[in-house]
Design a protein around this motif. Structure first.
Motif, PDB file in Angstrom:
ATOM      1  N   ARG A 237       1.072  -2.460  -4.839  1.00  0.00           N
ATOM      2  CA  ARG A 237       1.897  -3.294  -4.120  1.00  0.00           C
ATOM      3  C   ARG A 237       1.481  -4.531  -4.052  1.00  0.00           C
ATOM      4  O   ARG A 237       0.232  -4.965  -4.076  1.00  0.00           O
ATOM      5  CB  ARG A 237       2.038  -2.935  -2.787  1.00  0.00           C
ATOM      6  CG  ARG A 237       2.294  -1.289  -2.608  1.00  0.00           C
ATOM      7  CD  ARG A 237       2.360  -0.772  -1.026  1.00  0.00           C
ATOM      8  NE  ARG A 237       2.503   0.578  -1.031  1.00  0.00           N
ATOM      9  CZ  ARG A 237       1.374   1.168  -1.106  1.00  0.00           C
ATOM     10  NH1 ARG A 237       0.175   0.755  -1.114  1.00  0.00           N
ATOM     11  NH2 ARG A 237       1.303   2.688  -0.897  1.00  0.00           N
TER      12      ARG A 237
ATOM     13  N   THR B  69      -1.644  -6.596  -3.148  1.00  0.00           N
ATOM     14  CA  THR B  69      -1.972  -6.557  -1.506  1.00  0.00           C
ATOM     15  C   THR B  69      -2.705  -5.240  -1.286  1.00  0.00           C
ATOM     16  O   THR B  69      -3.373  -5.149  -0.236  1.00  0.00           O
ATOM     17  CB  THR B  69      -0.829  -7.113  -0.710  1.00  0.00           C
ATOM     18  OG1 THR B  69       0.075  -5.921  -0.917  1.00  0.00           O
ATOM     19  CG2 THR B  69      -0.369  -8.397  -0.932  1.00  0.00           C
ATOM     20  N   SER B  70      -2.079  -4.074  -1.920  1.00  0.00           N
ATOM     21  CA  SER B  70      -2.476  -2.954  -1.356  1.00  0.00           C
ATOM     22  C   SER B  70      -2.399  -1.632  -2.503  1.00  0.00           C
ATOM     23  O   SER B  70      -1.447  -2.009  -3.573  1.00  0.00           O
ATOM     24  CB  SER B  70      -1.889  -2.420  -0.091  1.00  0.00           C
ATOM     25  OG  SER B  70      -0.573  -1.947  -0.284  1.00  0.00           O
ATOM     26  N   ARG B  71      -3.041  -0.704  -2.513  1.00  0.00           N
ATOM     27  CA  ARG B  71      -2.905   0.276  -3.558  1.00  0.00           C
ATOM     28  C   ARG B  71      -2.932   1.775  -3.034  1.00  0.00           C
ATOM     29  O   ARG B  71      -3.764   1.708  -1.931  1.00  0.00           O
ATOM     30  CB  ARG B  71      -3.793   0.362  -4.609  1.00  0.00           C
ATOM     31  CG  ARG B  71      -3.887  -1.198  -5.325  1.00  0.00           C
ATOM     32  CD  ARG B  71      -5.101  -1.612  -6.143  1.00  0.00           C
ATOM     33  NE  ARG B  71      -6.211  -0.431  -6.445  1.00  0.00           N
ATOM     34  CZ  ARG B  71      -6.458   0.014  -7.680  1.00  0.00           C
ATOM     35  NH1 ARG B  71      -5.730  -0.382  -8.701  1.00  0.00           N
ATOM     36  NH2 ARG B  71      -7.498   0.808  -7.693  1.00  0.00           N
ATOM     37  N   SER B  72      -2.237   2.636  -3.499  1.00  0.00           N
ATOM     38  CA  SER B  72      -2.330   4.001  -3.117  1.00  0.00           C
ATOM     39  C   SER B  72      -2.460   4.857  -4.272  1.00  0.00           C
ATOM     40  O   SER B  72      -1.581   4.833  -5.205  1.00  0.00           O
ATOM     41  CB  SER B  72      -1.142   4.475  -2.378  1.00  0.00           C
ATOM     42  OG  SER B  72      -1.129   3.658  -1.164  1.00  0.00           O
TER      43      SER B  72
ATOM     44  N   ARG C 208      -7.030  -4.641  -5.978  1.00  0.00           N
ATOM     45  CA  ARG C 208      -6.452  -5.762  -5.118  1.00  0.00           C
ATOM     46  C   ARG C 208      -6.762  -7.191  -5.165  1.00  0.00           C
ATOM     47  O   ARG C 208      -8.101  -7.269  -5.668  1.00  0.00           O
ATOM     48  CB  ARG C 208      -7.214  -5.271  -3.727  1.00  0.00           C
ATOM     49  CG  ARG C 208      -6.581  -5.877  -2.527  1.00  0.00           C
ATOM     50  CD  ARG C 208      -7.282  -5.322  -1.213  1.00  0.00           C
ATOM     51  NE  ARG C 208      -6.757  -5.946  -0.220  1.00  0.00           N
ATOM     52  CZ  ARG C 208      -6.132  -5.371   1.017  1.00  0.00           C
ATOM     53  NH1 ARG C 208      -6.260  -3.992   0.972  1.00  0.00           N
ATOM     54  NH2 ARG C 208      -5.531  -5.962   1.921  1.00  0.00           N
TER      55      ARG C 208
ATOM     56  N   TRP D 284      -2.937   0.825 -12.732  1.00  0.00           N
ATOM     57  CA  TRP D 284      -3.979   1.070 -11.637  1.00  0.00           C
ATOM     58  C   TRP D 284      -5.328   0.544 -11.805  1.00  0.00           C
ATOM     59  O   TRP D 284      -6.001  -0.008 -11.105  1.00  0.00           O
ATOM     60  CB  TRP D 284      -3.872   2.679 -11.394  1.00  0.00           C
ATOM     61  CG  TRP D 284      -4.951   3.278 -10.352  1.00  0.00           C
ATOM     62  CD1 TRP D 284      -5.854   3.707 -10.506  1.00  0.00           C
ATOM     63  CD2 TRP D 284      -4.736   3.095  -9.092  1.00  0.00           C
ATOM     64  NE1 TRP D 284      -6.675   3.979  -9.486  1.00  0.00           N
ATOM     65  CE2 TRP D 284      -5.907   3.685  -8.463  1.00  0.00           C
ATOM     66  CE3 TRP D 284      -3.638   2.607  -8.127  1.00  0.00           C
ATOM     67  CZ2 TRP D 284      -6.119   3.607  -7.108  1.00  0.00           C
ATOM     68  CZ3 TRP D 284      -3.844   2.891  -6.923  1.00  0.00           C
ATOM     69  CH2 TRP D 284      -4.886   3.330  -6.099  1.00  0.00           C
TER      70      TRP D 284
END
Length: 187
Positions: free
Chosen positions: A132, A113-116, A179, A174
């Motif tokens: 995430r 749903t999201s990445r950082s 996404r 990663w």
């Protein structure tokens, strides 16, 4: 006299540069291909890898769990504390152990749903390559790697959702889990 001294200085400089070049080449030629960590007795340990004579230099990933779906996906086995990055052909391209958090997602299929790239984890540690994919009772669950390389045992009194990986595994996750990529949680 000035012309003669400049010729001598030029010749000496050229000779010195040639000597440095030769010494640099010799050092590079005698250096090992990999730098293994030194043991306490001062010797270097041999790199760990496949047996002598083996043609395949890449370690084989553990078998992908049965019933974990099809196509490109991340498979997270709760009991085994293991992750598989599975290619579109259904074969694992990488598999590794993880350190789970105190909150685990229920068995099922999710999507990233999201990445950082980098944030501070709920335990106060600097983390990177955060991917995430779930939320359990308000606790966000995802994969991450601590910048200091640690995979600490989570504090059971805190509700956290960070599944810790090594930095190398975190980088692989990663690059693989953009996404929308499917994440399958199995028991």
């Amino acid at each position: 006299m000035p012309a003669r001294s400049s010729t001598i200085v030029t010749a000496l400089t050229a000779a010195a540069l040639a000597a440095v070049g030769v010494l640099g080449y010799q050092a590079a030629a005698s250096a090992p291909d990999t730098l293994a960590p030194a043991r306490k007795d001062g010797h270097h340990s041999a790199p760990k890898g496949p047996a002598e004579g083996s043609k395949d230099k890449t370690p084989r990933p553990a078998a992908v769990p049965e019933g974990s779906g099809e196509g490109k996906r991340v498979v997270y086995a709760l009991g085994a504390k293991r992750v598989w990055l599975v290619g579109g052909d259904g074969k694992a391209v990488r598999s590794y152990r993880v350190a789970p958090s105190t909150v685990s997602p229920p068995v099922g299929t999710y999507a990233v749903t999201s990445r950082s790239v980098s944030v501070t984890g709920s335990d106060g540690k600097a983390i990177e390559h955060v991917v995430r994919f779930a939320s359990v009772d308000g606790v966000v669950v995802g994969f991450s790697a601590a910048v200091d390389g640690s995979t600490p045992k989570p504090d059971p009194s805190k509700r956290t959702g960070g599944i810790r990986e090594t930095r190398d595994d975190g980088k692989a996750m990663w690059e693989f889990a953009v996404r929308g990529v499917k994440v399958v949680v199995v028991s």
